[in-house]
Design a protein around this motif. Sequence first.
Motif, PDB file in Angstrom:
ATOM      1  N   LYS A  25      -0.407   1.354  -1.698  1.00  0.00           N
ATOM      2  CA  LYS A  25      -1.421   0.299  -1.544  1.00  0.00           C
ATOM      3  C   LYS A  25      -2.821   0.895  -1.627  1.00  0.00           C
ATOM      4  N   ASP A  30       1.902  -0.141  -7.196  1.00  0.00           N
ATOM      5  CA  ASP A  30       2.715  -1.338  -6.988  1.00  0.00           C
ATOM      6  C   ASP A  30       3.523  -1.204  -5.694  1.00  0.00           C
ATOM      7  N   LYS A  32       4.200  -3.467  -3.552  1.00  0.00           N
ATOM      8  CA  LYS A  32       5.104  -4.600  -3.322  1.00  0.00           C
ATOM      9  C   LYS A  32       6.469  -4.343  -3.949  1.00  0.00           C
ATOM     10  N   ALA A  33       6.472  -3.868  -5.184  1.00  0.00           N
ATOM     11  CA  ALA A  33       7.738  -3.559  -5.859  1.00  0.00           C
ATOM     12  C   ALA A  33       8.463  -2.431  -5.146  1.00  0.00           C
TER      13      ALA A  33
END
Length: 162
Positions: A25, A30, A32-33
Amino acid sequence: MITYEEVNAAQQAWCDALVKIGQLKEEGGDYKAFANEVLSSAYNYDNGKVFFKPTLAYGDQTFRNDKKGALAYFIGGDPDYPNDKGFALTPWVKARYDNAGEKNEGIQIYGSVAITMGNVWVTGKDGKEVMVDKTWVFKKGKDGKLRIIVHKSALPFTPQTK
């Protein structure tokens, strides 16, 4: 049969993944992935039930028995879980675990199931370390991988003084 080495490796992998989510983050990756991938590889959500009681969850959203709720807890941003700010996004710069007792006394193994009880220590960017009480139950799947089927976390009880 599960080994102590597998259990210890799974616990450390969880700690490492927690740190990496926040790191991604911060770096614009990515996250989230990656968090979703962690929930698939470290937890049993894609294969069956998981009982998950996150550290800071409360009220009618105390328990996260589905992947969506667990993902919201770790990365926030889900309107169905408005109190979740993303535990993994703090970010933590270091995470480690220790099980209760000496050596592997804090691990119980029953064939394809292992239970652990102890603490996870997470360190923020400011260098402050926070201890979380942790109980995990791992189950070895048909693919030979350990996955979490029970994850219970809580901040340690601090007696109130008058």
